[in-house]
Design a protein around this motif. Structure first.
Motif, PDB file in Angstrom:
ATOM      1  N   PHE A   4       0.832  -1.195   0.000  1.00  0.00           N
ATOM      2  CA  PHE A   4       0.000   0.000   0.000  1.00  0.00           C
ATOM      3  C   PHE A   4       0.877   1.259   0.000  1.00  0.00           C
ATOM      4  O   PHE A   4       1.900   1.305   0.661  1.00  0.00           O
ATOM      5  N   THR A   5       0.408   2.281  -0.725  1.00  0.00           N
ATOM      6  CA  THR A   5       1.089   3.572  -0.668  1.00  0.00           C
ATOM      7  C   THR A   5       0.557   4.348   0.539  1.00  0.00           C
ATOM      8  O   THR A   5      -0.481   3.985   1.125  1.00  0.00           O
ATOM      9  N   ILE A   6       1.261   5.411   0.903  1.00  0.00           N
ATOM     10  CA  ILE A   6       0.790   6.251   2.018  1.00  0.00           C
ATOM     11  C   ILE A   6      -0.583   6.821   1.685  1.00  0.00           C
ATOM     12  O   ILE A   6      -1.478   6.869   2.533  1.00  0.00           O
ATOM     13  N   GLU A   7      -0.772   7.244   0.437  1.00  0.00           N
ATOM     14  CA  GLU A   7      -2.073   7.809   0.041  1.00  0.00           C
ATOM     15  C   GLU A   7      -3.185   6.767   0.199  1.00  0.00           C
ATOM     16  O   GLU A   7      -4.280   7.085   0.677  1.00  0.00           O
ATOM     17  N   GLU A   8      -2.896   5.512  -0.189  1.00  0.00           N
ATOM     18  CA  GLU A   8      -3.912   4.462  -0.049  1.00  0.00           C
ATOM     19  C   GLU A   8      -4.237   4.220   1.428  1.00  0.00           C
ATOM     20  O   GLU A   8      -5.393   4.020   1.795  1.00  0.00           O
ATOM     21  N   ARG A   9      -3.216   4.261   2.257  1.00  0.00           N
ATOM     22  CA  ARG A   9      -3.457   4.055   3.698  1.00  0.00           C
ATOM     23  C   ARG A   9      -4.266   5.211   4.283  1.00  0.00           C
ATOM     24  O   ARG A   9      -5.184   5.001   5.079  1.00  0.00           O
ATOM     25  N   LEU A  10      -3.922   6.451   3.897  1.00  0.00           N
ATOM     26  CA  LEU A  10      -4.685   7.606   4.397  1.00  0.00           C
ATOM     27  C   LEU A  10      -6.124   7.572   3.904  1.00  0.00           C
ATOM     28  O   LEU A  10      -7.049   7.949   4.623  1.00  0.00           O
ATOM     29  N   ASN A  11      -6.323   7.105   2.686  1.00  0.00           N
ATOM     30  CA  ASN A  11      -7.674   7.053   2.136  1.00  0.00           C
ATOM     31  C   ASN A  11      -8.555   6.035   2.846  1.00  0.00           C
ATOM     32  O   ASN A  11      -9.774   6.063   2.707  1.00  0.00           O
ATOM     33  N   ALA A  12      -7.942   5.125   3.600  1.00  0.00           N
ATOM     34  CA  ALA A  12      -8.727   4.129   4.338  1.00  0.00           C
ATOM     35  C   ALA A  12      -9.356   4.735   5.588  1.00  0.00           C
ATOM     36  O   ALA A  12     -10.275   4.173   6.165  1.00  0.00           O
ATOM     37  N   ASN A  13      -8.856   5.904   6.020  1.00  0.00           N
ATOM     38  CA  ASN A  13      -9.377   6.532   7.238  1.00  0.00           C
ATOM     39  C   ASN A  13     -10.725   7.201   6.980  1.00  0.00           C
ATOM     40  O   ASN A  13     -11.120   7.419   5.833  1.00  0.00           O
ATOM     41  N   ALA A  14     -11.380   7.527   8.066  1.00  0.00           N
ATOM     42  CA  ALA A  14     -12.666   8.238   7.965  1.00  0.00           C
ATOM     43  C   ALA A  14     -12.658   9.375   8.972  1.00  0.00           C
ATOM     44  O   ALA A  14     -11.921   9.345   9.948  1.00  0.00           O
ATOM     45  N   TRP A  15     -13.470  10.363   8.718  1.00  0.00           N
ATOM     46  CA  TRP A  15     -13.551  11.520   9.608  1.00  0.00           C
ATOM     47  C   TRP A  15     -14.995  11.769   9.997  1.00  0.00           C
ATOM     48  O   TRP A  15     -15.895  11.644   9.161  1.00  0.00           O
ATOM     49  N   ASP A  16     -15.181  12.112  11.256  1.00  0.00           N
ATOM     50  CA  ASP A  16     -16.469  12.619  11.706  1.00  0.00           C
ATOM     51  C   ASP A  16     -16.203  14.074  12.090  1.00  0.00           C
ATOM     52  O   ASP A  16     -15.695  14.359  13.176  1.00  0.00           O
ATOM     53  N   VAL A  17     -16.470  14.979  11.170  1.00  0.00           N
ATOM     54  CA  VAL A  17     -16.051  16.367  11.329  1.00  0.00           C
ATOM     55  C   VAL A  17     -17.027  17.125  12.225  1.00  0.00           C
ATOM     56  O   VAL A  17     -18.241  17.086  12.015  1.00  0.00           O
ATOM     57  N   SER A  51     -14.943  14.066  21.960  1.00  0.00           N
ATOM     58  CA  SER A  51     -14.917  12.607  21.955  1.00  0.00           C
ATOM     59  C   SER A  51     -15.747  12.029  20.805  1.00  0.00           C
ATOM     60  O   SER A  51     -16.899  12.402  20.617  1.00  0.00           O
ATOM     61  N   GLY A  52     -15.129  11.124  20.073  1.00  0.00           N
ATOM     62  CA  GLY A  52     -15.817  10.463  18.965  1.00  0.00           C
ATOM     63  C   GLY A  52     -15.756  11.231  17.660  1.00  0.00           C
ATOM     64  O   GLY A  52     -16.143  10.714  16.614  1.00  0.00           O
ATOM     65  N   MET A  53     -15.257  12.474  17.709  1.00  0.00           N
ATOM     66  CA  MET A  53     -15.179  13.278  16.487  1.00  0.00           C
ATOM     67  C   MET A  53     -13.734  13.252  15.962  1.00  0.00           C
ATOM     68  O   MET A  53     -12.831  12.776  16.632  1.00  0.00           O
ATOM     69  N   GLY A  54     -13.561  13.792  14.759  1.00  0.00           N
ATOM     70  CA  GLY A  54     -12.225  13.845  14.170  1.00  0.00           C
ATOM     71  C   GLY A  54     -11.916  12.598  13.372  1.00  0.00           C
ATOM     72  O   GLY A  54     -12.825  11.919  12.876  1.00  0.00           O
ATOM     73  N   ILE A  55     -10.613  12.295  13.258  1.00  0.00           N
ATOM     74  CA  ILE A  55     -10.217  11.177  12.394  1.00  0.00           C
ATOM     75  C   ILE A  55     -10.463   9.832  13.082  1.00  0.00           C
ATOM     76  O   ILE A  55     -10.300   9.696  14.293  1.00  0.00           O
ATOM     77  N   TRP A  56     -10.869   8.871  12.279  1.00  0.00           N
ATOM     78  CA  TRP A  56     -10.973   7.474  12.710  1.00  0.00           C
ATOM     79  C   TRP A  56      -9.944   6.712  11.901  1.00  0.00           C
ATOM     80  O   TRP A  56     -10.143   6.502  10.695  1.00  0.00           O
ATOM     81  N   TYR A  57      -8.848   6.352  12.540  1.00  0.00           N
ATOM     82  CA  TYR A  57      -7.801   5.622  11.818  1.00  0.00           C
ATOM     83  C   TYR A  57      -8.252   4.197  11.540  1.00  0.00           C
ATOM     84  O   TYR A  57      -8.776   3.510  12.417  1.00  0.00           O
ATOM     85  N   ARG A  58      -8.032   3.800  10.307  1.00  0.00           N
ATOM     86  CA  ARG A  58      -8.312   2.413   9.914  1.00  0.00           C
ATOM     87  C   ARG A  58      -7.029   1.852   9.338  1.00  0.00           C
ATOM     88  O   ARG A  58      -6.450   2.445   8.427  1.00  0.00           O
ATOM     89  N   PHE A  59      -6.593   0.757   9.868  1.00  0.00           N
ATOM     90  CA  PHE A  59      -5.318   0.188   9.431  1.00  0.00           C
ATOM     91  C   PHE A  59      -5.561  -0.905   8.397  1.00  0.00           C
ATOM     92  O   PHE A  59      -6.386  -1.785   8.593  1.00  0.00           O
ATOM     93  N   THR A  60      -4.806  -0.788   7.293  1.00  0.00           N
ATOM     94  CA  THR A  60      -4.974  -1.777   6.213  1.00  0.00           C
ATOM     95  C   THR A  60      -3.794  -2.708   6.177  1.00  0.00           C
ATOM     96  O   THR A  60      -2.765  -2.441   6.740  1.00  0.00           O
TER      97      THR A  60
END
Ligand code: SF4
Length: 91
Positions: free
Chosen positions: A1-14, A82-91
């Motif tokens: 995986f590239t760094i961009e692909e890994r970052l794209n796996a994350n989600a945000w609750d803004v 709490s619960g907002m912001g980035i949600w890291y997802r590891f691939t």
């Protein structure tokens, strides 16, 4: 995986009504010579427009770099609620 692909796996609750980072004094940014936030932020949250800096926190990865590199202490930085912001997802 590239760094961009890994970052794209994350989600945000803004938290759109309560940004977790604020520029305390835009005039300090205007006169800041090097404006390191514009090239040190990995998420490109800081963009120079004329002499001023425009901050968009939606894609922030909460790394804390901007609070460290700002030479004028012009940034107010808190973690998102709490619960907002980035949600890291590891691939
Ligand atoms: Fe950019 Fe990191 Fe600051 Fe968020 S915490 S705005 S990703 S430098």
């Amino acid at each position: 995986f590239t760094i961009e692909e890994r970052l794209n796996a994350n989600a945000w609750d803004v938290d759109i009504h309560r940004p977790h980072i604020k520029i305390k004094d835009p005039d300090k940014c205007r006169t800041c010579e090097k404006k390191p936030c514009t090239y040190m932020c990995p998420a490109k949250c800081y963009v120079q427009q004329g002499d001023y800096i425009v901050l968009s926190t939606e894609a922030c990865v909460e790394c804390g770099t901007c609070r460290v590199v700002c030479p004028h202490g012009a940034i107010e930085w808190n973690y998102p609620r709490s619960g907002m912001g980035i949600w890291y997802r590891f691939t």
